[in-house]
Design an enzyme around this catalytic site. Structure first.
Site, PDB file in Angstrom:
ATOM      1  N   GLY A  27       0.861  -1.176   0.000  1.00  0.00           N
ATOM      2  CA  GLY A  27       0.000   0.000   0.000  1.00  0.00           C
ATOM      3  C   GLY A  27       0.895   1.223   0.000  1.00  0.00           C
ATOM      4  O   GLY A  27       2.052   1.160  -0.404  1.00  0.00           O
ATOM      5  N   CYS A  35      -2.340   4.017  -8.186  1.00  0.00           N
ATOM      6  CA  CYS A  35      -3.163   4.137  -6.977  1.00  0.00           C
ATOM      7  C   CYS A  35      -4.637   4.201  -7.347  1.00  0.00           C
ATOM      8  O   CYS A  35      -5.002   4.694  -8.397  1.00  0.00           O
ATOM      9  CB  CYS A  35      -2.831   5.416  -6.226  1.00  0.00           C
ATOM     10  SG  CYS A  35      -1.108   5.705  -6.076  1.00  0.00           S
ATOM     11  N   LYS A  56       4.920   6.467 -14.391  1.00  0.00           N
ATOM     12  CA  LYS A  56       5.162   5.030 -14.224  1.00  0.00           C
ATOM     13  C   LYS A  56       3.940   4.235 -14.647  1.00  0.00           C
ATOM     14  O   LYS A  56       2.892   4.274 -14.012  1.00  0.00           O
ATOM     15  CB  LYS A  56       5.510   4.721 -12.772  1.00  0.00           C
ATOM     16  CG  LYS A  56       5.899   3.266 -12.573  1.00  0.00           C
ATOM     17  CD  LYS A  56       6.655   3.092 -11.300  1.00  0.00           C
ATOM     18  CE  LYS A  56       7.086   1.649 -11.116  1.00  0.00           C
ATOM     19  NZ  LYS A  56       7.819   1.479  -9.869  1.00  0.00           N
ATOM     20  N   THR A 110       3.905  -3.329 -10.814  1.00  0.00           N
ATOM     21  CA  THR A 110       3.630  -4.751 -10.589  1.00  0.00           C
ATOM     22  C   THR A 110       2.342  -5.216 -11.280  1.00  0.00           C
ATOM     23  O   THR A 110       1.433  -4.434 -11.533  1.00  0.00           O
ATOM     24  CB  THR A 110       3.510  -5.045  -9.089  1.00  0.00           C
ATOM     25  OG1 THR A 110       2.532  -4.169  -8.534  1.00  0.00           O
ATOM     26  CG2 THR A 110       4.836  -4.852  -8.384  1.00  0.00           C
ATOM     27  N   GLY A 126      11.394  -4.478 -14.105  1.00  0.00           N
ATOM     28  CA  GLY A 126      10.505  -5.623 -13.952  1.00  0.00           C
ATOM     29  C   GLY A 126      11.314  -6.898 -14.033  1.00  0.00           C
ATOM     30  O   GLY A 126      11.686  -7.343 -15.114  1.00  0.00           O
ATOM     31  N   GLY A 181      14.660  -3.770  -8.922  1.00  0.00           N
ATOM     32  CA  GLY A 181      13.608  -3.727  -7.909  1.00  0.00           C
ATOM     33  C   GLY A 181      13.761  -4.810  -6.873  1.00  0.00           C
ATOM     34  O   GLY A 181      14.764  -4.864  -6.137  1.00  0.00           O
TER      35      GLY A 181
HETATM   36  C1  LIG Z   1       7.678  -4.217  -1.823  1.00  0.00           C
HETATM   37  C2  LIG Z   1       7.439  -3.370  -3.033  1.00  0.00           C
HETATM   38  C3  LIG Z   1       6.965  -2.050  -2.891  1.00  0.00           C
HETATM   39  C4  LIG Z   1       6.724  -1.250  -4.009  1.00  0.00           C
HETATM   40  N1  LIG Z   1       6.299   0.045  -3.837  1.00  0.00           N
HETATM   41  C5  LIG Z   1       6.129   0.854  -4.930  1.00  0.00           C
HETATM   42  C6  LIG Z   1       5.759   2.224  -4.784  1.00  0.00           C
HETATM   43  O1  LIG Z   1       5.604   2.746  -3.671  1.00  0.00           O
HETATM   44  N2  LIG Z   1       5.591   2.980  -5.908  1.00  0.00           N
HETATM   45  C7  LIG Z   1       5.792   2.458  -7.161  1.00  0.00           C
HETATM   46  O2  LIG Z   1       5.640   3.176  -8.148  1.00  0.00           O
HETATM   47  N3  LIG Z   1       6.151   1.167  -7.335  1.00  0.00           N
HETATM   48  C8  LIG Z   1       6.332   0.352  -6.251  1.00  0.00           C
HETATM   49  N4  LIG Z   1       6.727  -0.963  -6.429  1.00  0.00           N
HETATM   50  C9  LIG Z   1       6.937  -1.489  -7.787  1.00  0.00           C
HETATM   51  C10 LIG Z   1       8.420  -1.534  -8.158  1.00  0.00           C
HETATM   52  O3  LIG Z   1       8.987  -0.246  -8.153  1.00  0.00           O
HETATM   53  C11 LIG Z   1       8.625  -2.182  -9.543  1.00  0.00           C
HETATM   54  O4  LIG Z   1       7.918  -1.432 -10.508  1.00  0.00           O
HETATM   55  C12 LIG Z   1       8.125  -3.620  -9.605  1.00  0.00           C
HETATM   56  O5  LIG Z   1       8.420  -4.299  -8.406  1.00  0.00           O
HETATM   57  C13 LIG Z   1       8.720  -4.400 -10.772  1.00  0.00           C
HETATM   58  O6  LIG Z   1      10.129  -4.492 -10.673  1.00  0.00           O
HETATM   59  P1  LIG Z   1      10.899  -5.772 -10.033  1.00  0.00           P
HETATM   60  O7  LIG Z   1      10.295  -6.994 -10.641  1.00  0.00           O
HETATM   61  O8  LIG Z   1      12.318  -5.566 -10.393  1.00  0.00           O
HETATM   62  O9  LIG Z   1      10.660  -5.706  -8.560  1.00  0.00           O
HETATM   63  C14 LIG Z   1       6.952  -1.780  -5.308  1.00  0.00           C
HETATM   64  C15 LIG Z   1       7.418  -3.094  -5.446  1.00  0.00           C
HETATM   65  C16 LIG Z   1       7.669  -3.895  -4.335  1.00  0.00           C
HETATM   66  C17 LIG Z   1       8.169  -5.298  -4.539  1.00  0.00           C
END
Ligand SMILES: Cc1cc2nc3c(=O)[nH]c(=O)nc-3n(C[C@H](O)[C@H](O)[C@H](O)COP(=O)(O)O)c2cc1C
Ligand SMILES: Cc1cc2nc3c(=O)[nH]c(=O)nc-3n(C[C@H](O)[C@H](O)[C@H](O)COP(=O)(O)OP(=O)(O)OC[C@H]3O[C@@H](n4cnc5c(N)ncnc54)[C@H](O)[C@@H]3O)c2cc1C
Ligand code: FES
Lengths: 269, 343
Positions: B105, B163, B198, B226, B276, B298
């Site tokens: 969240g 959001c 984003k 995500t 990603g 990430g």
């Molecule tokens: C625990 C966690 C918290 C995240 N919080 C945010 C966030 O606050 N804002 C945002 O734009 N994306 C957020 N993301 C998404 C990541 O920035 C990223 O877009 C996504 O995890 C895909 O990349 P990855 O597979 O390398 O983790 C979050 C991802 C994770 C795993």
């Protein structure tokens, strides 16, 4: 992948599905305090799957030998792989992590452990028993250890080996006190002179311990388990509600960094 | 053995990784003497094309104890909102095949605490800071941007449009071209900082949203956020995640992310920040060849805290080995078949 290769030096079955594993991890052993945990990679370092590390409490800390002990219950994919590791293999271990148990107050300490929760209490018990002062081990500290049934009751044996005074209970009455470990706690607290209560185990047990200790006005610290992603405080994946918390952005604590040990008054059980 | 308790936030864990961290820092320094890793990402001047993704790096303090965040292209912060937010009910994370679900969240201390306690620290470390911003109404994004605009130490803003929009029954802004445009326009009015929009992958046609963002003032597009997913505990017979659904990340999503970067590259002119599932330098190279000018690491950081540095060094090594300049490698996989890469 980083080169933190820690050799598994010994492995011994304590009970069905429960093993004691010793790992050569000098950097961890040097800095570790009772109640802290390590974060272990399952499988080869560059594998994408399983993706996350597994948190494990320190069940033994030997700084001079550079060794740590873990008690692992094989319950899922990762813990089965870890519990089955033969000595000689290496693990990628990060730690020590988290905030451990605070020092005991004046008076006798009671350490209440349920299931594998007793693991994190072992180094604490050793540090209290090994402390300086005129008191004997028995007057300083008592472990109260519980399990569902006698075959699962691994902790009293380990306590005996390490010279740690302990009483135990099984839910089905097959060993020790028939009933809950919290029955033993209630009796001990009634006898008075208790300085501090520490507990680690399933949440219903922690809730009962919290009630008994808070009711008796004895300081109480509990260790929590929560699913984790980063383990270091960066992701807020391991949040646990604070007691009296509101929707203020300060409503949760991080089990991995603010804990895993909390004052029983701090968190909602 | 003493029963000394370290204060909350003791960083002894970094010691077991410090040898590797120092080795990577040295390799990076030596690479920098041989090749150019700098990149201009839509007006953001970065010393490296490897960033860290929002929400996986907090506000930098935890991993900052291991290596300097100044070595990163930039730090995309955990999302910041106008007011403090408690976030979602636990459990918030669980592992899935080659990945994980999260439903953190919007947990964050709010913009005032961010500006007072977190930003100055990052600035002192010499980090370039991209503030990830979130809100529940269009107006909230506008007010938040106005509050951040003009603050020294902010290199750019990344707009989290994933959001729920409370004025639209909780539907995410980023799944509609119209809401995305509305958010971006309001933000654009309040600042001249480089703006990254984003994109969420939970849409039928990502290029439609990408075009809307381009037309409403974005300087850069980052993708992907995500993928919405879930897991069920067969013993309790309930969803594992407290909030039922969570966002999927990790290596499992990489092919989807790569495909979307490819498509968006063909649809818009804006530079892209690709992310990603990046778990190694080769993954990062794929994103660049697909059309990303820079990449972000990430959730891969969770199992390997040094991954952002490893990816930077590995990417530099690739450029050195192939003789490619970073800017020339961007989108190279789109060249017609049979045409060889110029070196
Ligand atoms: C625990 C966690 C918290 C995240 N919080 C945010 C966030 O606050 N804002 C945002 O734009 N994306 C957020 N993301 C998404 C990541 O920035 C990223 O877009 C996504 O995890 C895909 O990349 P990855 O597979 O390398 O983790 C979050 C991802 C994770 C795993
Ligand atoms: C601080 C801490 C200390 C711990 N100490 C010990 C110990 O000393 N001995 C021991 O046997 N176990 C301990 N655990 C529990 C242990 O981490 C889990 O049993 C283990 O992660 C399960 O992994 P798995 O792959 O076998 O199970 P799976 O169910 O396949 O795991 C799936 C995912 O859920 C997570 N998960 C599942 N159960 C738990 C749990 N109870 N706590 C945290 N994450 C979980 C896993 O890490 C993994 O990411 C501890 C947990 C924490 C948080
Ligand atoms: S697991 Fe990331 S903050 Fe605790």
């Amino acid at each position: 992948m980083p080169s933190i290769a820690c050799e598994v030096t010994a492995r011994r079955e304590l009970a069905p599905e429960i093993v004691l594993v010793s790992v050569h991890a000098p950097a961890v052993a040097r800095a570790a305090e009772p109640g802290q945990f390590v974060f272990i990679r399952v499988g080869p370092g560059d594998a994408a799957d399983p993706f996350l590390r597994r948190p494990m409490s320190l069940a033994g800390i030997d700084a001079s030998a550079g060794q740590i002990d873990l008690v692992i219950r094989a319950m899922g994919r990762g813990t089965r792989a870890l519990a089955g590791t033969e000595p000689g293999r290496t693990w990628d271990v990060i730690g020590p992590l988290g905030r451990g148990y605070p020092r005991p107050a004046q008076g006798k300490s009671l350490l209440v452990g349920g299931g594998t929760g007793a693991a994190s209490l072992m180094p604490l018990a050793q540090s209290i028993v090994g402390g300086s002062g005129p008191q004997t081990a028995q007057t300083r500290m008592l472990m109260l250890l519980g399990a569902r049934s006698s075959p699962e009751l691994w902790a009293p044996g380990l306590a005996r080996e390490r010279g740690l005074p302990a009483l135990f209970a099984t839910d089905d009455g097959t060993a020790g006190h028939p009933g809950l470990v919290t029955d033993l706690l209630r009796a001990e607290v009634r006898s008075g002179q208790i300085g501090t209560v520490y507990a680690c185990g399933p949440v219903p047990m922690l809730r009962a311990v919290q009630e008994i200790a808070v009711g008796a006005g004895v300081p109480c610290y509990i260790s929590l388990e929560q699913r984790m992603a980063c383990g270091v405080g960066a992701c807020r994946g391991c949040s646990w509600p604070r007691s009296g918390g509101s929707g203020s952005g300060r409503g949760y604590v991080r089990v991995c960094r603010d804990g895993p040990v909390f004052s029983a008054k701090e968190v909602l059980l | 053995m003493s029963a000394n308790i370290p204060p909350a936030g003791a960083d002894h864990w970094t010691e077991c990784l410090s040898g590797d961290a120092r080795r990577l820092e040295a390799e990076l320094a030596s690479l920098r003497a041989q090749i150019d890793l700098c990149c201009n990402l839509g007006g953001l001047q970065l010393g490296s094309p490897v960033l860290v993704a929002s929400g996986t790096y907090g506000f930098g303090r935890e991993y900052g104890a291991l290596y300097s965040p100044a070595l990163l292209g930039a730090v995309c912060t955990k999302c910041v909102t106008l007011e403090p937010r408690a976030g979602n009910v636990p459990p918030r994370v669980t592992e899935t095949p080659a990945g994980m679900l999260n439903s953190i969240g919007l947990e964050n201390p709010g913009v005032d605490v961010f500006l007072r306690e977190e930003l100055p620290w990052l600035r002192d470390q010499g980090a370039r800071v991209v503030v990830n911003i979130a809100g529940h109404t269009v107006a909230e994004y506008g007010r938040l941007t106005a509050r951040l605009d003009g603050t020294p130490g902010i290199a750019g803003l990344e707009v989290n449009v994933s959001c729920p929009n409370v004025d639209r029954g909780g539907m995410a802004f980023g799944v509609s071209a119209k809401s995305t445009e509305a958010v971006m326009r309001v933000i654009r009015k309040e600042t001249s900082l480089p703006l990254i929009c984003k994109l969420t992958p939970n849409v039928t046609d990502v290029t439609e949203i990408a075009r809307a963002a381009e037309e409403s003032g974005a300087d850069v597009l980052s993708l992907i956020n995500t993928l919405l997913g879930m897991a069920i505990d067969i013993e309790t017979r309930r969803p594992v995640i407290g909030n039922t659904f969570g966002g999927l990340s990790g290596p499992a999503v990489k092919p989807v992310a790569l495909r979307m970067v490819w498509q968006v590259r063909q649809a818009v002119k804006l530079p892209l920040l690709g992310l990603g599932g990046i778990a190694c330098a080769e993954d990062a190279v794929e994103f660049i060849l697909a059309g990303a000018s820079a990449v972000a690491v990430g959730s891969g950081t969770f199992s390997n805290p040094l991954l952002p540095l490893e990816v930077t060094v590995g990417l530099g090594g690739y450029l050195k080995r192939t003789g490619l300049r970073l800017a020339d490698a961007v989108g190279l996989a789109h060249r017609p078949q049979g045409k060889e890469a110029t070196t």
